[in-house]
Design a protein around this motif. Structure first.
Motif: not given
Length: 157
Positions: A114-122, A125-134, A143-152
């Motif tokens: 999830l978007d709120q987990d910026a440290a996890a995303r970093r 990515e440092q370990r070679g995971w590729q961001h493929v969409g959000s 009913d939302g609004p929903w946070p962005l979910a980033h696919d790796y």
């Protein structure tokens, strides 16, 4: 299994349940993971699991990760570390165990952060995971609004 500076990783056992639920509750209180407090429990850690590991420091469980059976292949999930043990190599040791398991099988892995987990995303990515969409995490319900979910994706090695 792998070790980093006093960290031992081993397969998860049923007798880890109490400690893991305690750590998951602390993680939820601090980081809102899992997003819904109602998910904090042993059943969150055991459904559709292909493999699961815990990390110990001095014989005490300090973190967890698992691989779920997903419709599009294995999914890295339920990674969390005792807030008091962050920065000690626990998370990296758990990810090393998952990498070794996937490499032995020639498997690609997926995950959603999830978007709120910026440290996890970093970290991924440092370990070679590729961001493929959000996309909005409508699977959270309501009913939302929903946070962005980033696919790796982590390619097979």
């Amino acid at each position: 299994m792998g070790a980093k500076a006093g960290v031992t990783v081993r397969p998860r056992r049923d007798d880890d349940a109490e400690r893991l639920v305690e750590l998951l509750a602390r993680t939820h209180a601090l980081d809102a993971y899992p997003v819904r407090g109602s998910l904090v429990g042993w059943s969150f850690l055991t459904g559709d699991v292909e493999r699961a590991w815990v990390a110990e420091v001095d014989g005490r469980v300090e973190g967890h990760v698992c691989v779920l059976t997903g419709p599009d292949g294995p999914v890295l999930s339920r990674l969390f570390v005792n807030p008091d043990a962050r920065g000690t190599g626990v998370g990296s040791a758990l990810l090393d165990a998952v990498d070794a398991w996937a490499d032995e099988r020639g498997l690609a892995l997926r995950l959603v952060v999830l978007d709120q987990d910026a440290a996890a995303r970093r970290l991924y990515e440092q370990r070679g995971w590729q961001h493929v969409g959000s996309e909005p995490a409508a699977w959270l319900g309501g009913d939302g609004p929903w946070p962005l979910a980033h696919d790796y994706r982590r390619p097979a090695r």
